[in-house]
Design an enzyme around this catalytic site. Sequence first.
Site, PDB file in Angstrom:
ATOM      1  CE1 TYR A 151      -2.397  -4.180  -3.250  1.00  0.00           C
ATOM      2  CE2 TYR A 151      -4.209  -4.091  -1.718  1.00  0.00           C
ATOM      3  CZ  TYR A 151      -2.988  -4.021  -2.000  1.00  0.00           C
ATOM      4  OH  TYR A 151      -2.222  -3.307  -0.837  1.00  0.00           O
ATOM      5  CG  ASP A 160       1.018  -4.150   3.969  1.00  0.00           C
ATOM      6  OD1 ASP A 160       2.062  -4.166   3.757  1.00  0.00           O
ATOM      7  OD2 ASP A 160       0.299  -3.253   3.636  1.00  0.00           O
ATOM      8  CG  ASN A 201     -10.673  -5.442   5.573  1.00  0.00           C
ATOM      9  OD1 ASN A 201     -11.226  -4.618   6.510  1.00  0.00           O
ATOM     10  ND2 ASN A 201      -9.429  -6.128   6.092  1.00  0.00           N
ATOM     11  CD  GLU A 240      -7.347  -8.136   4.606  1.00  0.00           C
ATOM     12  OE1 GLU A 240      -6.245  -8.601   4.104  1.00  0.00           O
ATOM     13  OE2 GLU A 240      -7.907  -7.180   4.003  1.00  0.00           O
ATOM     14  CD  GLU A 248      -7.668  -3.379   5.913  1.00  0.00           C
ATOM     15  OE1 GLU A 248      -7.027  -3.548   4.530  1.00  0.00           O
ATOM     16  OE2 GLU A 248      -7.351  -3.837   6.788  1.00  0.00           O
ATOM     17  CE  LYS A 306      -3.431  -0.049  -0.541  1.00  0.00           C
ATOM     18  NZ  LYS A 306      -2.326  -0.722  -0.157  1.00  0.00           N
ATOM     19  CE1 TYR A 326      -7.085  -1.164   0.423  1.00  0.00           C
ATOM     20  CE2 TYR A 326      -7.592  -3.495   1.384  1.00  0.00           C
ATOM     21  CZ  TYR A 326      -7.134  -2.422   1.286  1.00  0.00           C
ATOM     22  OH  TYR A 326      -6.711  -1.871   2.828  1.00  0.00           O
TER      23      TYR A 326
HETATM   24  C1  BDP Z   1      -5.062  -5.613   3.571  1.00  0.00           C
HETATM   25  C2  BDP Z   1      -4.557  -5.571   5.141  1.00  0.00           C
HETATM   26  C3  BDP Z   1      -3.721  -4.231   5.845  1.00  0.00           C
HETATM   27  C4  BDP Z   1      -3.158  -3.927   4.346  1.00  0.00           C
HETATM   28  C5  BDP Z   1      -3.924  -3.453   3.345  1.00  0.00           C
HETATM   29  C6  BDP Z   1      -3.401  -3.089   1.932  1.00  0.00           C
HETATM   30  O1  BDP Z   1      -5.831  -5.805   6.104  1.00  0.00           O
HETATM   31  O2  BDP Z   1      -3.154  -4.663   6.641  1.00  0.00           O
HETATM   32  O3  BDP Z   1      -2.064  -3.137   4.793  1.00  0.00           O
HETATM   33  O4  BDP Z   1      -4.574  -4.723   2.984  1.00  0.00           O
HETATM   34  O5  BDP Z   1      -2.789  -3.727   1.401  1.00  0.00           O
HETATM   35  O6  BDP Z   1      -4.923  -6.835   3.183  1.00  0.00           O
HETATM   36  O7  BDP Z   1      -2.814  -1.879   1.961  1.00  0.00           O
END
Ligand code: BDP
Length: 608
Positions: A487, A166, A481, A427, A521, A585, A483
């Site tokens: 997500y 990404d 990482n 990841e 993350e 982000k 979210y």
């Molecule tokens: C993670 C990745 C990162 C993405 C981030 C995102 O490590 O590179 O930019 O999510 O979705 O999967 O913002």
Amino acid sequence: MESLLFPVSNRVRSFQKLDGLWNFKFDPKGVGEKEGWNKGLGGDVIKMPVPASFSDFFTDRESRDYCGDFWYETTLFVPEYLKGKKVCLRFGSVTHRAVVYLNGKEVGGHVGGFLPFNCDISDAAKYGEENILTVKVNNELDETTLPCGNVKTLKDGRKLITPYFDFYNYSGIHRSVYLLGLPETEIEDYDYTVALDGADAKVCVSAYVSGKDEGLEAEVILEDETGKEAGKFLAKQDGKSSFEGTIDIKNAHLWDVLKPYLYTITIKVSKDGEVLDEYKDRIGIRTVRIEGEKLLLNEKPVYLKGYGKHEDFDVIGRGFSYPVAKRDFECMKWSGANCFRTSHYPYAEEWYRFADEEGFLIIDEVPAVGMMRSLMNFVDAGRGKYTSFFETETVPELQKNHLQAVHEMFRRDKNHPSVIAWSLFNEPETISEFAHNYFKVIFDEARKLDVQNRPLTGALEKTSSPEKCQVNELCDFICLNRYYGWYISGGPELQDAKELFIEEMDAWKAKKLNKPFVFTEFGSDTLGYEHRLPSVMWAQEYQDEYYNMNFEVFDKYDFIQGELTWNFADFQTSEGIFRVGGNKKGVFTRNRQPKQAAYILKRRWDSK
Ligand code: BDP
């Protein structure tokens, strides 16, 4: 051994930067060599700044998104006085692969877009004359390259990069190019370890020297910040190409987080009283290790606060810029941060030198990203998609390139006190024994490379759950990482997100790994101008709520020893239905102004 030492100039070494306006040409049909471009580009050329990514200078889409071969050219004058020296060209990075020609003759090249390489031009150079330097670059990716991706051919024959990651596939000559004049007997590398003993320190230095000379002598001197000699040793060559010795320092000044103290190290190699080579650098006296659930810096626990970053800025793309780096450090310090991860590749060396001076901590990451077959890994990672990535026949080739990048990154960055840990992946698919076997080899090799034995880790996405992940046992500390609230269960479901997050963290806790955890993350896309009351996703108010929820979860677990948000600033990505002008982000906008959430982080980190 190829020397990756940063260029210095002194009585035996010289350098000249070749940055500036070079000539440039796209080569979509790959005719460059056949048409003699290696001898000079000729014809219509584009003027191209070096260092920089080429993409964002163009006003047409085809040029910006160009994928394939492209060429750079410049002329360089090689002075007569360099005759008899080892004369090299040093490229800080060329993304992703390069073949270098001098006066038409191939003098070297490199695969991998984020680490330096040298080309010895001692024989190919014309001394006291202008020389033509051309570089053929290629920015295609596949499943054997780091990072991983693919190339698609459009109906009109144009190639298009399809990254499994990404961030925009910026390419070009991204870092400075140097002409180096080096001595024949050359200090190719050095390293050091530190042992603390109360207020005192023992610094054990090894220097590695090239050449066939016998009977060499090395002198290693440490000076403190006032220029006063803090200690030194002399070592004689005894049949080996390395010199070792220890310097005892009474009442050592430690390099510490946000309280940097740097000693100057000078390594001199001489024969019969004549100095054959000399190298000066700045190093820090500090230790780093893990004990139980804590990360210890100078034997004291340190909590990591900061960001995952990118080398990314308007117009220059991934080209290194001191002014941008300066602004980034100022913004990071203002927000109370002390650490960043070089997601998802090793950055320009200047970043690490700057971090040494600022007392910042770095988790240094190899470009092992995209190890999952997905064009939207940010969505698919975490949703359980399985693509059999590590079961493919190209994996041995990928592993070879991965190991090469690990070797080069460790060699380049090991002497920076700011580097406190190595991240060996971001990841990947980790839920199969294929992944385990793949990474076991990478970790085993990495463990042999660092005399300072810094902790090894890698960033794990959501599918790498406590139940399924086959790789976390290789890591000295666990980087997640996550979210939840973006997500997974975003917006109106934020409360559910919190519960799901706690469920996962409880499951990690139950595993009793007795290792520190760091969030590498967590973040939510946020438009720097959007305000909504009550909040909605993408508005600044939601980013605040998102962070507050995450912090409530972190604070429940003692084993969480760090929080690096995603991302420091908005950054460019490939275009697509999930990205509005890139990934939003950032805690800062792409031009480095704070979003509202920056004040929440500042309040938290200033008091943590
Ligand atoms: C993670 C990745 C990162 C993405 C981030 C995102 O490590 O590179 O930019 O999510 O979705 O999967 O913002």
